[in-house]
Design a protein around this motif. Structure first.
Motif, PDB file in Angstrom:
ATOM      1  N   SER A 113      27.627  18.224 -13.937  1.00 33.88           N
ATOM      2  CA  SER A 113      27.045  16.988 -14.444  1.00 33.88           C
ATOM      3  C   SER A 113      25.626  16.744 -13.930  1.00 33.88           C
ATOM      4  O   SER A 113      25.307  16.998 -12.768  1.00 33.88           O
ATOM      5  CB  SER A 113      27.932  15.807 -14.043  1.00 33.88           C
ATOM      6  OG  SER A 113      27.317  14.589 -14.376  1.00 33.88           O
ATOM      7  N   ARG A 114      24.788  16.212 -14.816  1.00 34.57           N
ATOM      8  CA  ARG A 114      23.464  15.752 -14.401  1.00 34.57           C
ATOM      9  C   ARG A 114      23.575  14.468 -13.582  1.00 34.57           C
ATOM     10  O   ARG A 114      22.677  14.149 -12.807  1.00 34.57           O
ATOM     11  CB  ARG A 114      22.576  15.507 -15.625  1.00 34.57           C
ATOM     12  CG  ARG A 114      22.094  16.766 -16.312  1.00 34.57           C
ATOM     13  CD  ARG A 114      21.313  16.445 -17.584  1.00 34.57           C
ATOM     14  NE  ARG A 114      20.638  17.607 -18.122  1.00 34.57           N
ATOM     15  CZ  ARG A 114      21.207  18.542 -18.875  1.00 34.57           C
ATOM     16  NH1 ARG A 114      22.503  18.432 -19.161  1.00 34.57           N
ATOM     17  NH2 ARG A 114      20.521  19.566 -19.326  1.00 34.57           N
ATOM     18  N   GLU A 115      24.644  13.716 -13.789  1.00 31.44           N
ATOM     19  CA  GLU A 115      24.870  12.463 -13.055  1.00 31.44           C
ATOM     20  C   GLU A 115      26.021  12.649 -12.075  1.00 31.44           C
ATOM     21  O   GLU A 115      26.921  11.817 -11.980  1.00 31.44           O
ATOM     22  CB  GLU A 115      25.197  11.335 -14.045  1.00 31.44           C
ATOM     23  CG  GLU A 115      24.174  11.141 -15.144  1.00 31.44           C
ATOM     24  CD  GLU A 115      22.829  10.669 -14.618  1.00 31.44           C
ATOM     25  OE1 GLU A 115      22.782  10.162 -13.482  1.00 31.44           O
ATOM     26  OE2 GLU A 115      21.830  10.796 -15.358  1.00 31.44           O
ATOM     27  N   ALA A 116      25.999  13.745 -11.346  1.00 30.89           N
ATOM     28  CA  ALA A 116      27.111  14.089 -10.463  1.00 30.89           C
ATOM     29  C   ALA A 116      27.238  13.114  -9.294  1.00 30.89           C
ATOM     30  O   ALA A 116      26.261  12.512  -8.843  1.00 30.89           O
ATOM     31  CB  ALA A 116      26.925  15.507  -9.929  1.00 30.89           C
ATOM     32  N   GLU A 221      32.691  18.964 -11.959  1.00 27.44           N
ATOM     33  CA  GLU A 221      32.448  17.595 -12.414  1.00 27.44           C
ATOM     34  C   GLU A 221      31.670  17.541 -13.734  1.00 27.44           C
ATOM     35  O   GLU A 221      30.468  17.265 -13.767  1.00 27.44           O
ATOM     36  CB  GLU A 221      31.706  16.795 -11.333  1.00 27.44           C
ATOM     37  CG  GLU A 221      31.986  15.304 -11.426  1.00 27.44           C
ATOM     38  CD  GLU A 221      31.421  14.524 -10.263  1.00 27.44           C
ATOM     39  OE1 GLU A 221      32.212  14.092  -9.413  1.00 27.44           O
ATOM     40  OE2 GLU A 221      30.188  14.364 -10.200  1.00 27.44           O
ATOM     41  N   ALA A 222      32.362  17.829 -14.813  1.00 34.85           N
ATOM     42  CA  ALA A 222      31.774  17.771 -16.144  1.00 34.85           C
ATOM     43  C   ALA A 222      32.540  16.767 -16.993  1.00 34.85           C
ATOM     44  O   ALA A 222      33.774  16.767 -17.007  1.00 34.85           O
ATOM     45  CB  ALA A 222      31.828  19.142 -16.805  1.00 34.85           C
ATOM     46  N   ALA A 223      31.815  15.911 -17.703  1.00 34.19           N
ATOM     47  CA  ALA A 223      32.455  14.935 -18.585  1.00 34.19           C
ATOM     48  C   ALA A 223      32.979  15.628 -19.839  1.00 34.19           C
ATOM     49  O   ALA A 223      32.683  16.801 -20.101  1.00 34.19           O
ATOM     50  CB  ALA A 223      31.469  13.840 -18.965  1.00 34.19           C
ATOM     51  N   SER A 226      30.244  17.048 -22.035  1.00 32.72           N
ATOM     52  CA  SER A 226      29.198  17.655 -21.213  1.00 32.72           C
ATOM     53  C   SER A 226      28.747  18.989 -21.793  1.00 32.72           C
ATOM     54  O   SER A 226      29.538  19.757 -22.346  1.00 32.72           O
ATOM     55  CB  SER A 226      29.734  17.875 -19.792  1.00 32.72           C
ATOM     56  OG  SER A 226      28.852  18.690 -19.050  1.00 32.72           O
ATOM     57  N   ARG A 253      33.440  11.429 -14.994  1.00 30.69           N
ATOM     58  CA  ARG A 253      32.593  12.614 -14.868  1.00 30.69           C
ATOM     59  C   ARG A 253      33.402  13.878 -14.632  1.00 30.69           C
ATOM     60  O   ARG A 253      32.858  14.988 -14.749  1.00 30.69           O
ATOM     61  CB  ARG A 253      31.604  12.420 -13.708  1.00 30.69           C
ATOM     62  CG  ARG A 253      30.525  11.401 -13.989  1.00 30.69           C
ATOM     63  CD  ARG A 253      29.708  11.081 -12.763  1.00 30.69           C
ATOM     64  NE  ARG A 253      30.510  10.421 -11.740  1.00 30.69           N
ATOM     65  CZ  ARG A 253      30.007   9.836 -10.661  1.00 30.69           C
ATOM     66  NH1 ARG A 253      28.695   9.832 -10.476  1.00 30.69           N
ATOM     67  NH2 ARG A 253      30.789   9.247  -9.784  1.00 30.69           N
TER      68      ARG A 253
END
Length: 362
Positions: A113-116, A221-223, A226, A253
């Motif tokens: 994730s970019r927003e991890a 941690e991928a939505a 994602s 996430r």
């Protein structure tokens, strides 16, 4: 058989690779048919109205790469990443800044994730460092968040970043210092021509290169929506191992990475799990072969190109999947895709994928 191209051969290779509406599938079919890029370029006016870039433009790209401290590497050359070369239709040419030897070592991709969350960032950095100490080159996409954490963890042991745009347009801006560090101590890779500014539709291509150069892909941690799941799907289609770290069921996430585990991805909690999943020695690659793709094939059955065109979208689909959907031979589907691409109705992508024409570089 690999060999280093002479400068005239490299110029012809670049011209053919950069010809509009000629993607990896069509490129390799043309090389298989005509044997050399020069012969394929000479044949273009007889089989289509496509116009290759002029010689001076190809020379300028080669010289600009060298001025940047990079070089263009053709898929037939010994410095081309060996795992990427094993794909059915690898990117005809890539540019590499840094040491290409990092991609000849055992490679593992770490994406997420970019927003991890902070915990995921720490885990990614530690996992990358531990795998690096074990002798692996860590590959990721230089995105903010988890990708950047994986690169930082592996800076001391070797890391490679794959860009969606050209080497002269690294993205995102907040990772420019990291980009410079990787150029100096690792390798930065791009399929895109110099001068290309990354767009949203270019990232699936980038993701296919990330998985293509890697022995395995680890998702952290991928939505559910994602881009990391696109990388995981590409990895599975390319015969790579897919692994995922479990996350909290209360964190949106982690829903995508948890879903991968439900679907059969290997659950990992540390570097030892990753190494154990690869086996000792690592099992042989399972290439996603599409049979006689680059051999001579009979003309496509009537109506097949139209049926294929209706199935294409900006989302990449493998030629094997098209063949199964249409209950048609893979060779006939590949030939029809070549016709569609030359007519501007399709784009061929690395690894045997195809999409609607908007997925190609302008």
């Amino acid at each position: 058989m690999t060999r280093t191209l002479s400068r005239p051969e490299r110029i012809a290779w670049v011209r053919l690779a950069r010809t509009p509406r000629i993607g990896p599938l069509t490129f390799h079919r043309l090389i298989a048919r005509h044997r050399t890029p020069s012969a394929a370029l000479e044949a273009l006016p007889r089989v289509s109205n496509l116009v290759a870039p002029p010689t001076d433009k190809a020379e300028a790209e080669i010289d600009a790469a060298e001025a940047l401290g990079a070089r263009l590497i053709a898929s037939c050359e010994p410095d081309y990443p060996p795992l990427l070369a094993q794909l059915d239709a690898p990117a005809p040419i890539i540019s590499i800044r840094g040491d290409a030897a990092w991609l000849k070592k055992p490679t593992i991709a770490i994406v997420g994730s970019r927003e991890a969350s902070g915990a995921a960032l720490m885990f990614a950095e530690r996992l990358a460092a531990d795998l690096g100490e074990a002798g692996f080159t860590i590959v990721s996409g230089l995105a903010r968040g988890l990708d950047a954490a994986a690169h930082r963890g592996a800076l001391a042991t070797g890391t490679a970043a794959v860009l969606a745009g050209g080497l002269d347009h690294p993205y995102p801006p907040q990772n420019l210092k990291l980009h410079v560090a990787i150029c100096e101590r690792g390798a930065v890779v791009s399929e895109a021509p110099l001068g290309t500014v990354a767009r949203a539709r270019d990232f699936p291509r980038r993701n296919g290169i990330i998985s293509g150069v890697s022995r395995a892909v680890v998702v952290i941690e991928a939505a559910l929506r994602s881009g990391s799941l696109i990388t995981a799907r590409a990895a599975a289609d390319q015969g790579r191992d897919v692994m995922a770290a479990p996350g909290s069921p209360l964190d949106a996430r982690a829903r995508g990475s948890n879903a991968l585990i439900k679907q059969g991805a290997t659950l990992i909690e540390n570097a030892e799990d990753v190494i154990a999943a690869l086996g000792d020695p690592a099992p042989a690659l399972r290439p996603h072969s599409i049979g006689p793709l680059f051999a001579e094939t009979a003309p496509a059955p009537p109506g097949l190109p139209g049926k294929i065109a209706r199935l294409l979208s900006p989302t990449p689909i493998h030629v094997n999947d098209l063949a199964r959907l249409l209950e048609a031979p893979a060779g006939a589907v590949a030939a029809a895709l070549t016709e569609l691409e030359m007519n501007g109705q399709a784009a061929s992508l690395p690894g045997g994928y195809a999409a609607s024409s908007g997925a190609a570089f302008s």
